[in-house]
Enzyme design. Structure first.
Site, PDB file in Angstrom:
ATOM      1  N   GLU A 306       0.852  -1.044   0.067  1.00 41.67           N
ATOM      2  CA  GLU A 306      -0.070   0.033  -0.004  1.00 41.67           C
ATOM      3  C   GLU A 306       0.906   1.401  -0.191  1.00 41.67           C
ATOM      4  O   GLU A 306       1.688   1.386   1.014  1.00 41.67           O
ATOM      5  CB  GLU A 306      -0.918   0.152   1.347  1.00 41.67           C
ATOM      6  CG  GLU A 306      -1.617   1.243   1.708  1.00 41.67           C
ATOM      7  CD  GLU A 306      -2.217   1.236   2.936  1.00 41.67           C
ATOM      8  OE1 GLU A 306      -3.263   1.780   3.167  1.00 41.67           O
ATOM      9  OE2 GLU A 306      -1.794   0.368   3.628  1.00 41.67           O
ATOM     10  N   LYS A 363      -8.857   2.434  -2.471  1.00 38.28           N
ATOM     11  CA  LYS A 363      -9.290   1.841  -1.268  1.00 38.28           C
ATOM     12  C   LYS A 363     -10.411   2.587  -0.672  1.00 38.28           C
ATOM     13  O   LYS A 363     -10.834   3.794  -0.606  1.00 38.28           O
ATOM     14  CB  LYS A 363      -8.227   2.179  -0.086  1.00 38.28           C
ATOM     15  CG  LYS A 363      -8.343   1.648   1.172  1.00 38.28           C
ATOM     16  CD  LYS A 363      -7.257   2.070   2.236  1.00 38.28           C
ATOM     17  CE  LYS A 363      -7.333   1.381   3.450  1.00 38.28           C
ATOM     18  NZ  LYS A 363      -5.955   1.786   4.265  1.00 38.28           N
ATOM     19  N   CYS A 414      -5.023  -2.799   2.793  1.00 46.71           N
ATOM     20  CA  CYS A 414      -4.928  -2.751   4.245  1.00 46.71           C
ATOM     21  C   CYS A 414      -6.150  -2.944   5.165  1.00 46.71           C
ATOM     22  O   CYS A 414      -6.780  -4.319   5.155  1.00 46.71           O
ATOM     23  CB  CYS A 414      -4.392  -1.279   4.556  1.00 46.71           C
ATOM     24  SG  CYS A 414      -3.938  -1.042   6.382  1.00 46.71           S
TER      25      CYS A 414
END
Length: 555
Positions: A306, A363, A414
């Protein structure tokens, strides 16, 4: 009444202590302790306390919501104690003392948030109790699963009861293929319920035998009736694990023509310098050299963590990493920032061998404080910078599809690893394997292990191979049975390559979602309605009142 007050006060302290300790025991089931087996008994003490309390006797005992609240604080406070790893937040420009204050606030908040969850469960358990132990187990399981489903749709979610079994009890986790993590949660709650009912009924039976009760007309509970709860608990435990064992032993069917060799790079760039020029230079060196090493090993694609290159995607073509990609011609998935108007996204990009950026995943579940500022009007003056960019970070759209030259791929960045529906949707839309890209640098190894455990659950539920690339650990390769083929060290720079096998199978959960929770909700409502009608009969109400009066002794 004066004589009863000291006894009530003593009972309350005892009940609260027992509730807190059992919640703490549940918190030890996950990393770093990993006492997963305690999950099968740690809810039972709270359950027994709630069974003792009925709407008629509640005024004489501890408040059910308070008991649940204390249990929830114990569980979530211990399980999520890794949140303290965000201190000191010098990488966000926060001074030491304010950093400590914010950290303690975050820990307290998530503990209280978890406490509210269990508080609601406890309150509903008592209010819906009709004195039927079998119905109580069904109701308790249904309420818990319903609340977990509700909580998981919000922005703050992590510690489902199901994840207490990951990555230790892979057999039971395979029930997630049937109806997602709530299947495992339902088994854990129901087992605890049956154990609690067995112990409660045994206590009542023993008390009835040794206590004269001519006025109450309460008879001793037959031994076979008491043992039936223990038999049901044992049957549930064996049956659920047997079903999981069958699923666990399904062959993976390695097909050579679908084999895909993927490499990961764990850059190990500290957050303290990541957003600074020296951090960017270190990242460029680490990921470029890692990419070259992996392509020398014959990989067909490379995954980076990430925000591995913390710049806008439009600036990637001018970097040494893209130059290496154009030279070697091997696909890479690069974590960087995307643009959306005047804001930016935390994204993963597909970069083809010619350097062209072809697909992007943004995300959608952002981390409070890490990626956006809750109550920004209050905290904004303390936290000056969350990234090297001037704009604010915004979440991506829900239900994204990520196309690659290898077909559709399931992406989790994540924090998203805790949100199973995101993975289920992408699998249902044809995602062939999982790419999990994370940072994790500012937390503790316990958090990294819990994050790994979340991805194990997602791999099992979707029946997909998973590739995890993190900044500081733990990076890993996971097969569809949840077995970790390789796991990196922590706070180390590493590269690794493994062969995975993209799949197009669809589990029942992928096809139908969480069907179990609404199913048991309907069944619970029907049985509750039936029992409620029976309980309103005059002679049944009188008998129950006598039993409640008889049961108002010490726990």
């Amino acid at each position: 009444m004066i004589k009863l007050r000291p006894l009530k006060f003593t009972n309350n302290i005892t009940y609260y202590t027992l509730s807190l300790l059992s919640g703490i025991f549940m918190g030890t089931t996950v990393a770093p302790i990993g006492a997963w087996f305690l999950a099968w008994v740690s809810l039972a003490p709270l359950w027994m306390l709630l069974v003792k309390i009925t709407p008629e006797t509640e005024k004489n005992y501890s408040s059910p919501p308070v008991l649940g609240f204390i249990w929830g604080i114990g569980y979530h406070g211990v399980a999520l104690s890794w949140i303290t790893g965000i201190h000191p937040m010098d990488w966000l420009g926060v001074p030491w003392l304010p950093s400590l204050t914010i950290t303690l606030f975050c820990w307290a908040f998530i503990s209280l948030w978890g406490g509210i969850f269990v508080s609601i469960w406890a309150a509903l358990m008592v209010r819906l109790d009709r004195g039927n132990p079998y119905l109580r187990v069904l109701i308790g399981t249904t309420i818990w699963c319903s609340l977990e489903s509700l909580w998981s749709t919000g922005p703050l979610w992590w510690s489902s009861l199901a994840y207490t079994q990951s990555a230790y009890n892979l057999v039971i986790l395979h029930l997630g293929q049937l109806s997602g993590p709530n299947t495992v949660t339902a088994v854990i709650v129901a087992f605890n319920g049956f154990v609690a009912e067995y112990l409660t009924q045994r206590r009542k039976s023993a008390k009835a035998e040794r206590t004269p009760h001519p006025k109450t007309s309460v008879s001793s509970v037959p031994l076979w009736f008491v043992n039936s709860y223990l038999i049901l608990a044992t049957t549930l435990l064996i049956t659920s694990h047997f079903m999981g064992f069958i699923l666990y032993n399904n062959p993976l069917n390695f097909t050579p023509n679908t084999a895909l060799k993927i490499g990961i790079i764990q850059g190990n760039i500290p957050n303290k310098i990541k957003v600074l020029p020296q951090g960017l230079r270190q990242a460029m060196t680490a990921y470029t050299q890692g990419y070259l090493n992996l392509t020398n090993q014959g990989v067909q694609a490379v995954l980076t963590p990430e925000a591995s290159i913390p710049i806008f995607a439009r600036n990637l073509p001018q970097t040494p990493l893209l130059a290496a990609i154009r030279e070697r011609g091997v696909i890479a998935w690069i974590g960087a920032f995307g643009e959306r108007g005047t804001s930016y996204t935390n994204s993963l990009f597909t970069v083809l061998g010619n350097g062209e950026i072809t697909s992007r995943y943004d995300k959608s579940k952002l981390v409070p404080l890490g990626e956006y500022i809750p109550f920004e009007n209050i905290l904004g003056g303390i936290i000056q910078r969350l990234s090297p960019l001037e704009a604010h970070q915004v979440p991506g759209q829900v239900n994204q599809i990520f196309d690659t030259p290898f077909g559709k791929v399931i992406i989790g960045i994540c924090y998203e690893s805790a949100f199973t529906e995101n993975f289920r949707y992408q699998a249902a839309m044809g995602g062939k394997f999982i790419l999990s890209s994370a940072n994790n640098a500012h937390y503790t190894p316990a958090m990294a292990n819990q994050h790994h455990a979340q991805d194990i659950m997602r791999a099992i539920e979707t029946d997909r191979w998973a590739v995890r690339a993190t900044n500081t650990g733990y990076s890993a390769f996971i097969n569809p049975h949840g077995q970790t083929l390789w796991k990196s060290g922590y706070n180390t720079y590493e590269t690794h390559a493994e062969t995975i096998y993209p799949r197009q199978t669809q589990t029942l959960y992928v096809r139908c979602g969480d069907w179990l929770t609404p199913f048991i909700l309907v069944i619970s409502a029907l049985f509750w309605s039936l029992v409620n009608k029976t309980m309103n009969l005059p002679h049944v109400k009188a008998q129950r009142r006598k039993e409640s009066e008889f049961d108002q002794g010490n726990f």
